[in-house]
Design a protein around this motif. Structure first.
Motif: not given
Length: 167
Positions: A42-43, A45-46, A76, A80
């Motif tokens: 998640r990090a 990806q962010a 996700e 993207t």
């Protein structure tokens, strides 16, 4: 004497099955290493590091294949990268683990609309309404808005096509 071999075989079978069932982890106990890898994904990806996010999510699935959050993260990233078909497959994997996962239902519905399968997305909206019958879910309004907007319009390429040379 005839029954001794049958009884011994039955006892060994019972012992083996009971040991195997006792050794299994419950579905709710996801390996903490997998959860840490999901957070790393998640990090990444962010931060825009999609390749790093994919690596982390896939590592989480290697550690524990029941990590729904990793499937949702991979979906996700696929959306993207404008790969709705691949995203739908990842969301389906998450929904096989937990059919009433609100996030996976919404995300899969949005990916279906992105791919042009609006009727299938409406099926997801119906499932969401069923799951959220006793509570308020903002995902219903979000998916409804995406369905109302419809699939993206694909236009022709802006690159001019070169004419072939005449002999």
């Amino acid at each position: 004497m005839r029954y001794l071999s049958v009884a011994a075989a039955a006892a060994m079978t019972l012992l083996t099955v009971s040991t195997a069932v006792h050794g299994q982890r419950p579905d709710s106990a996801i390996d903490v290493r997998a959860l840490a890898l999901v957070e790393t994904g998640r990090a990444a990806q962010a931060a825009g590091n999609l390749d790093g996010a994919i690596d982390a999510y896939e590592s989480a699935l290697a550690v524990d294949p029941r990590t729904r959050a990793a499937f949702i993260g991979l979906g996700e990233v696929a959306r993207t990268r404008d790969l709705p078909g691949k995203a739908i497959r990842f969301y389906r994997e998450a929904l096989e683990l937990q059919p009433d996962d609100v996030a996976a239902l919404k995300e899969q519905g949005e990916a279906l609309v992105q791919q042009g399968a609006v009727e299938r997305a409406k099926t997801n909206l119906t499932k969401l309404r069923t799951v959220c019958a006793k509570r308020t879910c903002p995902e219903i309004a979000q998916l409804s808005a995406v369905i109302a907007k419809g699939p993206p319009i694909v236009t022709a390429s802006a690159t001019p096509v070169a004419k072939s040379e005449k002999n």
